[in-house]
Write an enzyme that holds these catalytic residues in place. Structure first.
Site, PDB file in Angstrom:
ATOM      1  N   LYS A 113     108.308 -26.081 -56.340  1.00 49.88           N
ATOM      2  CA  LYS A 113     107.906 -25.099 -57.348  1.00 49.88           C
ATOM      3  C   LYS A 113     108.402 -25.543 -58.719  1.00 49.88           C
ATOM      4  O   LYS A 113     109.540 -26.003 -58.845  1.00 49.88           O
ATOM      5  CB  LYS A 113     108.527 -23.736 -56.996  1.00 49.88           C
ATOM      6  CG  LYS A 113     108.062 -22.622 -57.905  1.00 49.88           C
ATOM      7  CD  LYS A 113     108.935 -21.397 -57.772  1.00 49.88           C
ATOM      8  CE  LYS A 113     110.000 -21.396 -58.841  1.00 49.88           C
ATOM      9  NZ  LYS A 113     110.666 -20.119 -59.070  1.00 49.88           N
ATOM     10  N   LYS A 163     112.767 -24.556 -64.309  1.00 42.59           N
ATOM     11  CA  LYS A 163     113.744 -25.205 -65.189  1.00 42.59           C
ATOM     12  C   LYS A 163     114.930 -25.703 -64.377  1.00 42.59           C
ATOM     13  O   LYS A 163     115.454 -26.780 -64.609  1.00 42.59           O
ATOM     14  CB  LYS A 163     114.256 -24.188 -66.219  1.00 42.59           C
ATOM     15  CG  LYS A 163     113.371 -24.053 -67.419  1.00 42.59           C
ATOM     16  CD  LYS A 163     113.750 -22.792 -68.203  1.00 42.59           C
ATOM     17  CE  LYS A 163     112.507 -22.052 -68.620  1.00 42.59           C
ATOM     18  NZ  LYS A 163     112.654 -20.611 -68.730  1.00 42.59           N
ATOM     19  N   LYS A 191     121.981 -19.128 -55.382  1.00 45.84           N
ATOM     20  CA  LYS A 191     123.150 -19.634 -56.104  1.00 45.84           C
ATOM     21  C   LYS A 191     124.351 -19.699 -55.162  1.00 45.84           C
ATOM     22  O   LYS A 191     125.106 -20.666 -55.141  1.00 45.84           O
ATOM     23  CB  LYS A 191     123.458 -18.718 -57.298  1.00 45.84           C
ATOM     24  CG  LYS A 191     124.169 -19.454 -58.395  1.00 45.84           C
ATOM     25  CD  LYS A 191     123.986 -18.834 -59.759  1.00 45.84           C
ATOM     26  CE  LYS A 191     124.573 -19.755 -60.811  1.00 45.84           C
ATOM     27  NZ  LYS A 191     124.528 -19.228 -62.144  1.00 45.84           N
TER      28      LYS A 191
HETATM   29  P1  TYM Z   1     110.990 -16.080 -65.599  1.00 44.34           P
HETATM   30  O1  TYM Z   1     111.407 -16.034 -67.018  1.00 44.34           O
HETATM   31  O2  TYM Z   1     111.764 -16.952 -64.675  1.00 44.34           O
HETATM   32  O3  TYM Z   1     109.484 -16.493 -65.497  1.00 44.34           O
HETATM   33  C1  TYM Z   1     108.493 -15.853 -66.290  1.00 44.34           C
HETATM   34  C2  TYM Z   1     107.211 -15.733 -65.485  1.00 44.34           C
HETATM   35  O4  TYM Z   1     106.773 -17.031 -65.068  1.00 44.34           O
HETATM   36  C3  TYM Z   1     106.499 -17.030 -63.680  1.00 44.34           C
HETATM   37  N1  TYM Z   1     106.760 -18.360 -63.102  1.00 44.34           N
HETATM   38  C4  TYM Z   1     105.906 -19.007 -62.321  1.00 44.34           C
HETATM   39  N2  TYM Z   1     104.679 -18.690 -61.863  1.00 44.34           N
HETATM   40  C5  TYM Z   1     104.041 -19.590 -61.094  1.00 44.34           C
HETATM   41  N3  TYM Z   1     104.568 -20.797 -60.733  1.00 44.34           N
HETATM   42  C6  TYM Z   1     105.792 -21.167 -61.166  1.00 44.34           C
HETATM   43  N4  TYM Z   1     106.273 -22.355 -60.841  1.00 44.34           N
HETATM   44  C7  TYM Z   1     106.524 -20.252 -61.990  1.00 44.34           C
HETATM   45  N5  TYM Z   1     107.740 -20.281 -62.590  1.00 44.34           N
HETATM   46  C8  TYM Z   1     107.869 -19.112 -63.263  1.00 44.34           C
HETATM   47  C9  TYM Z   1     107.460 -15.996 -63.103  1.00 44.34           C
HETATM   48  O5  TYM Z   1     107.020 -15.523 -61.847  1.00 44.34           O
HETATM   49  C10 TYM Z   1     107.429 -14.923 -64.180  1.00 44.34           C
HETATM   50  O6  TYM Z   1     106.342 -14.056 -64.005  1.00 44.34           O
HETATM   51  N6  TYM Z   1     112.895 -11.861 -63.812  1.00 44.34           N
HETATM   52  C11 TYM Z   1     111.818 -12.422 -64.591  1.00 44.34           C
HETATM   53  C12 TYM Z   1     111.723 -11.826 -65.990  1.00 44.34           C
HETATM   54  C13 TYM Z   1     111.679 -10.339 -65.989  1.00 44.34           C
HETATM   55  C14 TYM Z   1     110.568  -9.530 -65.613  1.00 44.34           C
HETATM   56  C15 TYM Z   1     110.993  -8.197 -65.801  1.00 44.34           C
HETATM   57  C16 TYM Z   1     109.279  -9.815 -65.141  1.00 44.34           C
HETATM   58  C17 TYM Z   1     112.697  -9.521 -66.379  1.00 44.34           C
HETATM   59  N7  TYM Z   1     112.284  -8.229 -66.238  1.00 44.34           N
HETATM   60  C18 TYM Z   1     110.145  -7.106 -65.536  1.00 44.34           C
HETATM   61  C19 TYM Z   1     108.443  -8.749 -64.861  1.00 44.34           C
HETATM   62  C20 TYM Z   1     108.865  -7.420 -65.039  1.00 44.34           C
HETATM   63  C21 TYM Z   1     112.040 -13.912 -64.729  1.00 44.34           C
HETATM   64  O7  TYM Z   1     113.144 -14.398 -64.658  1.00 44.34           O
HETATM   65  O8  TYM Z   1     110.922 -14.608 -65.007  1.00 44.34           O
END
Ligand code: TYM
Length: 357
Positions: A217, A220, A138
């Site tokens: 990748k 959103k 960012k």
């Molecule tokens: P988030 O909400 O961005 O994404 C949720 C999950 O989807 C996976 N992901 C992907 N995997 C493969 N290819 C992609 N293009 C792709 N885009 C998203 C992410 O790796 C994730 O597993 N910080 C986390 C949420 C979170 C979390 C946690 C996860 C908060 N606390 C504790 C695990 C443990 C997040 O923003 O994921």
């Protein structure tokens, strides 16, 4: 399925304890294929074994949550946030998350996590957080970042440590955050004794980094997603517009090199995937053919989940009961870990376990 090696995936937690799976997902919009193939599919695979008489007490326990506290850094409209949280729960259950085999809850229903975050903030080096990619990206793009985004990996660490999680199924983009979690837990344990369990990330080879329709990748923020429950005709339009290279039709192509092939491989049956790989290697086909196959395979792959979702949407009360029950189970666990941490670092006075009632 294989887990991919990374520093955060190597060390193991204490033996002789049931594996405790935990993961979170942000309700910042509808789930896309990256979320599903990188993470949600693993959640479902790792739910407790139904063959056990008491599924939630089986040798593997699973906790999954909707990360609404994290979403606050991007979703500023309260009604929209409430709607997104509910929709995320509906989608997860429709995709196969079973509340009898896993605890499904909303992050902010467990306030213990916010207190635990503060204990971890007190041992979190600024330099470590400055290197984390969400904040760094960012800043590089010249966008203003708030303290919530900067300290995001500490909240994520609290999310994981509050449940003594041993396995964290995620996509590749979250591995850095799990390394931070291990670092903070290690520092806290070094200062105060063995309070926290060190988690391991779990990735799946086929879905660790799902490409978007532009080949980057899927994310959103890049506006390159295919969404799991997208309107099918809108999805078809998106797929038909996927950018491809301009090599002549006759030329053989390497399937491993092509994001259109990669997307098709995720939703196609194994024989269809192999047939497509052969076609690529042979050449003499147009990308329009692959796009049409992708449209059909995608509709077929998520058809059952779409039907389940329609049924669940008609019964919103049932989802709220699932989340309320999940919150009770999750809070009980988080309260135990928080009491342990408070006691260890000197917040609790007297002989009590350290938790105020
Ligand atoms: P988030 O909400 O961005 O994404 C949720 C999950 O989807 C996976 N992901 C992907 N995997 C493969 N290819 C992609 N293009 C792709 N885009 C998203 C992410 O790796 C994730 O597993 N910080 C986390 C949420 C979170 C979390 C946690 C996860 C908060 N606390 C504790 C695990 C443990 C997040 O923003 O994921």
């Amino acid at each position: 399925m294989p887990s991919k090696a990374s520093p955060a995936t190597e060390a193991s937690a204490k033996p002789a304890r049931p594996a405790r799976v935990l993961s979170g997902i942000q309700p910042t919009g509808r789930f896309h294929w990256g979320n599903y193939f990188g993470a949600i599919r693993q959640y479902i695979e790792l739910q407790a074994d139904t063959s056990s008489a008491v599924p939630l007490q089986a040798d593997r326990e699973a906790f999954y949550f909707i990360a609404d506290l994290h979403a606050l850094t991007t979703v500023r409209d309260p009604e929209r946030l409430r709607g997104l949280v509910h929709a995320a729960a509906v989608d997860l259950v429709a995709l196969g998350l079973d509340p009898n085999r896993a605890t499904l809850f909303v992050q902010s229903d467990v306030p213990e996590v916010a207190e635990l975050m503060w204990l971890l903030m007190s041992v979190a080096p600024m330099g470590l957080l400055e290197r984390c990619h969400a904040y760094k990206d960012k800043k590089l793009r010249g966008l203003p970042a708030d303290a919530g985004l900067f300290t995001y990996p500490v909240l994520m660490s609290a999310d994981i440590l509050a449940y003594d999680a041993t396995i964290v199924p995620v996509g590749e983009d979250q591995v850095q955050h799990i390394e931070v979690c291990r670092d903070l837990a290690g520092t806290f344990n070094h200062l105060y004794g063995e309070v926290f369990t060190l988690p391991q990330a779990r990735l799946v080879e086929s879905g660790a980094r799902v490409p978007g329709i532009d080949g980057q990748k899927m994310s959103k923020s890049y506006e390159n997603t295919l969404d799991v429950f997208e309107d099918l005709s809108a999805q078809k339009k998106k797929i038909m517009r996927i950018t491809t290279d301009s090599r002549p039709m006759e030329e053989p192509k390497d399937p491993a090199d092509d994001h259109l092939f990669a997307l098709h491989a995720l939703v196609a049956s194994e024989p269809d995937r192999q047939e497509m790989a052969e076609l690529y290697r042979r050449g003499g086909f147009g990308y329009g053919h692959v796009k049409k196959a992708l449209v059909e395979a995608a509709a077929h792959f998520f058809a059952e989940a779409r039907n389940r979702r329609a049924a669940l949407e008609a019964d919103p009360g049932c989802i709220e009961v699932i989340l309320a029950n999940g919150a009770v189970r999750a809070r009980k666990q988080a309260a135990e870990v928080l009491a342990r941490a408070r006691q260890a670092c000197g917040l609790a006075r007297g002989t009590s376990a350290g938790r105020r009632s």
